[in-house]
Design an enzyme around this catalytic site. Structure first.
Site, mmCIF file in Angstrom:
data_model
loop_
_atom_site.group_PDB
_atom_site.id
_atom_site.type_symbol
_atom_site.label_atom_id
_atom_site.label_comp_id
_atom_site.label_asym_id
_atom_site.label_seq_id
_atom_site.Cartn_x
_atom_site.Cartn_y
_atom_site.Cartn_z
ATOM 1 N N CYS A 2 54.786 36.754 14.275
ATOM 2 C CA CYS A 2 56.166 35.108 14.213
ATOM 3 C C CYS A 2 55.912 34.727 15.138
ATOM 4 C CB CYS A 2 57.360 36.357 13.152
ATOM 5 S SG CYS A 2 57.089 37.168 12.245
ATOM 6 N N ARG A 27 51.451 31.212 14.035
ATOM 7 C CA ARG A 27 51.485 32.715 13.762
ATOM 8 C C ARG A 27 52.270 33.358 12.408
ATOM 9 N NH1 ARG A 27 52.224 34.404 19.529
ATOM 10 N NH2 ARG A 27 52.905 35.652 18.969
ATOM 11 N N TRP A 75 56.686 36.146 9.425
ATOM 12 C CA TRP A 75 54.889 36.381 8.627
ATOM 13 C C TRP A 75 55.367 37.457 8.656
ATOM 14 C CZ3 TRP A 75 52.223 41.287 8.790
ATOM 15 C CH2 TRP A 75 51.088 40.652 7.776
ATOM 16 N N ASN A 101 60.227 38.383 16.343
ATOM 17 C CA ASN A 101 58.735 39.026 16.314
ATOM 18 C C ASN A 101 58.573 40.280 16.922
ATOM 19 O OD1 ASN A 101 56.082 39.195 15.401
ATOM 20 N ND2 ASN A 101 55.605 38.350 17.495
ATOM 21 N N GLY A 102 58.037 41.614 15.500
ATOM 22 C CA GLY A 102 57.972 42.564 16.173
ATOM 23 C C GLY A 102 58.072 43.356 14.644
ATOM 24 N N GLU A 487 30.092 37.485 10.008
ATOM 25 C CA GLU A 487 31.020 35.945 10.458
ATOM 26 C C GLU A 487 30.832 35.256 9.552
ATOM 27 O OE1 GLU A 487 33.644 36.071 12.364
ATOM 28 O OE2 GLU A 487 33.899 33.642 12.545
ATOM 29 N N LYS A 491 33.902 33.981 7.218
ATOM 30 C CA LYS A 491 34.699 32.579 7.027
ATOM 31 C C LYS A 491 35.184 32.011 6.073
ATOM 32 C CE LYS A 491 36.479 32.374 10.698
ATOM 33 N NZ LYS A 491 36.137 32.929 11.537
ATOM 34 N N GLU A 494 38.351 33.546 4.373
ATOM 35 C CA GLU A 494 39.030 33.692 5.254
ATOM 36 C C GLU A 494 40.092 32.543 4.525
ATOM 37 O OE1 GLU A 494 38.421 33.346 9.622
ATOM 38 O OE2 GLU A 494 40.307 34.452 8.953
ATOM 39 N N HIS A 510 19.327 47.937 -1.529
ATOM 40 C CA HIS A 510 20.016 49.479 -1.580
ATOM 41 C C HIS A 510 21.571 49.258 -2.209
ATOM 42 C CE1 HIS A 510 16.404 50.741 0.939
ATOM 43 N NE2 HIS A 510 17.148 49.774 1.643
ATOM 44 N N LYS A 610 47.516 34.308 12.737
ATOM 45 C CA LYS A 610 46.446 33.826 13.993
ATOM 46 C C LYS A 610 46.258 35.386 15.139
ATOM 47 C CE LYS A 610 44.022 31.265 16.297
ATOM 48 N NZ LYS A 610 42.622 31.324 15.033
HETATM 49 C C1 AGP Z 1 39.712 35.126 13.035
HETATM 50 O O1 AGP Z 1 38.846 33.697 12.094
HETATM 51 C C2 AGP Z 1 40.368 35.814 12.575
HETATM 52 N N1 AGP Z 1 41.800 35.205 12.090
HETATM 53 C C3 AGP Z 1 40.976 37.109 12.072
HETATM 54 O O2 AGP Z 1 39.967 37.962 12.124
HETATM 55 C C4 AGP Z 1 41.521 37.424 14.397
HETATM 56 O O3 AGP Z 1 39.529 37.396 15.437
HETATM 57 C C5 AGP Z 1 41.411 38.540 14.583
HETATM 58 O O4 AGP Z 1 42.681 38.998 14.314
HETATM 59 C C6 AGP Z 1 41.515 38.897 16.172
HETATM 60 O O5 AGP Z 1 42.016 38.208 16.652
HETATM 61 P P1 AGP Z 1 42.161 38.514 18.254
HETATM 62 O O6 AGP Z 1 40.425 38.047 18.254
HETATM 63 O O7 AGP Z 1 43.298 37.288 18.937
HETATM 64 O O8 AGP Z 1 42.461 39.624 18.928
#
Ligand code: AGP
Length: 615
Positions: A2, A27, A75, A101-102, A487, A491, A494, A510, A610
């Protein structure tokens, strides 16, 4: 997860609170709210499910007047993202408000206690109990002292918090506390500010105080800030940080979304990172904070991270093993925390984290340190917890990354890992100065190679149409580019919500091959490298099943182009280990175009945040 902001001073609070929340919205963005102390001596607030823009709209009619307030973008962890569960939360009197936040781990037990003692709990959140505990302390042992009341309440909690508290009976004061979740405060002539990170404060100051675990701060309307240590004593030398970016760095600057902006910023980010790193003695990397002897003795490297940063680790493993000839192990932080890592007396642990605040990664780092490992952090955020809790830190200097999906931090982190590997390779004699210089000059070519791929974005836009009717996609790659496949698939998932799987190409037969049917999109990363022909065989297997194959191939590879429905072209890259930095740019742009085709918000994908500050 958050975002919190607070202000007390001379100016009207509402504008900063809303702008601050907008800057922190990456966040968490399922609900938002604010509470302002009005001149009538009452707290007045607005809160709602949905985005900060919805809150701002509601504020237009609420007409909140007052020079002090706290605000939150959420969040959800405990309780659905409803108006009722949105922060700030109030005590029974409605005169104490809190944003948090927490996670409060023992909230159930405290909630029962509070109910037995006559409190009415109004929400499903873990946070609300804190407001009621402060209410009790304020009315009891700490009367008249908001810092003491907050400390008293916090002593009963287990978990993590960054929080801001205001009380209608303590006008001109906001109390902020930190335990495990980040928060910064700032003193200015116009007033005192608090925020989850420096982003909302870049427009008002160049320096912030970064609270440490256990610390509290009293923000006063005259602009002063007093920090207190865990023992309650004033700390007149708290940790200060310079804000290393301009306020405009976190604005769209003419782009339609942050993802587009951040993808296009990759060449400059890598240039900044490389600048001045090559000396006549090899790679300059004082951040490692280790002697040459210590570096030379490293016999194992543990690479630990989550999500996209974990993919950086997979590539770093290849680099470390191939270039520095050191055994490397990759672990998801969330997995490592429940395993017994096989460390030696000379194991280096490298954590990779864009935000520097990912809870799982921080826990893993703490554990590895307690086991005797030196921990080195690769991060993008100055003064982040990862930086503080490591023996050495390398900042990738990619600038604020606002889009939830990581792009520029990913490529910058790979380059940072490459520099670190060269440093290790030089220290242990795996490479001589000439070899180091050659590899460094190869790294220097990356920005222009990325610029070239960026200029080919029309290819991705065209190919995105192949995903219109898709319900799933498969990404394939070999060697270091199996990670490009992972990756690329992450992308796409997400930001477009399209299911995507990624496999080393040789693994397709496989199992995943069963997914293939006419029209099924398969993205194959097949650059000119030593496994090229093997991947081409896999493409033939894809073609034989009528799937729609999209290749990421090196300019001039006619053979691949003839076998695939579409090709995303990359220019030749001098080292095959560096192809992932160039090839991924196509897959970032492809994911973005697919998401836009599907009408998705590329910057704020559903359910994500994020900075994942809970385990
Ligand atoms: C990346 O596109 C994601 N949002 C997510 O996987 C992110 O990389 C992961 O949460 C790790 O975050 P950080 O690099 O801030 O530790």
């Amino acid at each position: 997860m958050c975002g919190i902001v607070g202000y007390t001073g001379k100016k009207q609070a509402q504008q900063f609170l809303l702008e601050g929340l907008a800057a922190l919205e990456y966040r968490g963005y399922d609900s938002a709210g604010l509470e302002v102390l009005s001149p009538d001596g009452e707290l007045h607030g607005v809160k709602c499910s949905g985005r900060v823009a919805t809150l701002a709209e509601r504020c237009k009619t609420a007409n909140l007047v007052g020079t002090q307030g706290i605000a939150h973008t959420r969040w959800a962890t405990h309780g659905a993202p409803t108006d009722r569960n949105a922060h700030p939360h109030l005590d029974c009197t409605g005169r104490i408000a809190i944003v948090h936040n927490g996670i409060i781990e023992n909230f159930q037990e405290i909630r029962s206690y509070l109910r037995q003692h006559g409190h009415t709990i109004a929400t499903d959140t873990d946070t609300e109990v804190i407001a009621h505990l402060i209410e009790d302390a304020w009315a009891g042992p700490a009367k008249g002292d908001l810092v003491a009341a907050t400390r008293n309440a916090l002593a009963r909690l287990r978990g993590s918090w960054a929080l801001a508290v205001e009380c209608a009976d303590a006008p001109g004061e906001i109390v902020v506390a930190r335990q495990g979740s980040p928060v910064v405060v700032a003193s200015t002539p116009d007033g005192a500010y608090a925020a989850s990170d420096a982003m909302p404060l870049a427009g008002v100051t160049k320096h912030v105080i970064s609270l440490e675990d256990g610390q509290l701060a009293r923000l006063s309307a005259d602009g002063s800030v007093q920090v207190y240590d865990a023992d309650g004593l004033p700390n007149d030398h708290p940790m200060t940080l310079d804000i290393d970016f301009d306020a405009s760095a976190a604005t769209l600057g003419g782009y339609s979304d942050f993802m587009a902006k951040e993808i296009s910023e990759q060449p400059e980010a890598i240039e900044r990172l490389l600048k001045g790193r090559l000396t006549e003695h090899g790679i300059e990397l004082d951040e490692l904070s280790m002697t040459k002897e210590e570096l030379a003795s490293i016999d194992r490297v543990y690479l630990v991270a989550c999500g996209t940063s974990y993919h950086v680790c997979l590539i770093a493993r290849e680099l470390i093993e191939r270039w520095a000839k050191i055994q490397a192990v990759c672990e998801y932080a969330s997995e490592l925390n429940y395993k017994e890592p096989m460390i030696t007396d000379h194991t280096l642990c490298v954590i990779v984290t864009q935000s520097g605040e990912t809870a799982d990664t921080l826990t893993a780092a703490k554990r590895m340190r307690a086991m005797g490992c030196k921990v080195f952090a690769i991060t993008n955020v100055l003064g982040s917890t990862a930086a503080r809790e490591s023996d050495g830190t390398m900042y990738v200097q990619a600038g604020p990354e606002v889009c939830v999906a990581s792009t520029k931090a990913y490529t910058a982190q790979i380059v940072a890992a490459s520099l670190m590997t060269l440093r290790l390779a030089y220290a242990n004699g795996s490479m001589d100065t000439g070899e180091i210089q050659r590899r460094y000059h190869d790294l220097e070519q990356l920005p222009d190679l990325i610029r070239e791929v960026l200029s080919r974005r029309w290819q991705d836009k065209k190919v995105a149409k192949a995903f219109r009717k898709a319900h799933s996609a498969l990404f394939l790659g070999r060697g270091v580019n199996s990670t490009t496949a992972y990756e690329g698939a992450l992308k796409l998932k997400e930001i477009s919500y399209l299911h995507a799987e990624a496999y080393p190409a040789g693994e397709m037969k496989h199992g995943p091959i069963a997914l293939l049917e006419p029209g099924f999109p398969v993205v194959a990363i097949v650059p000119a490298d030593h496994v090229h022909d093997k991947t081409v065989s896999n493409i033939q297997e894809v073609q034989a099943r009528g799937a729609h194959c999209i290749a990421v191939a090196t300019d001039g590879d006619v053979e691949v182009a003839q076998q695939c429905e579409d090709t995303l072209w990359i220019p030749p890259v001098p080292e095959e280990e560096l192809v992932p930095v160039v090839a991924i740019v196509h897959l970032q742009m492809l994911a973005r175009y697919v998401a836009l085709e599907r009408g998705c918000d590329v910057d704020k994908p559903r359910n994500l945040a994020k900075s994942v500050t809970v385990e």
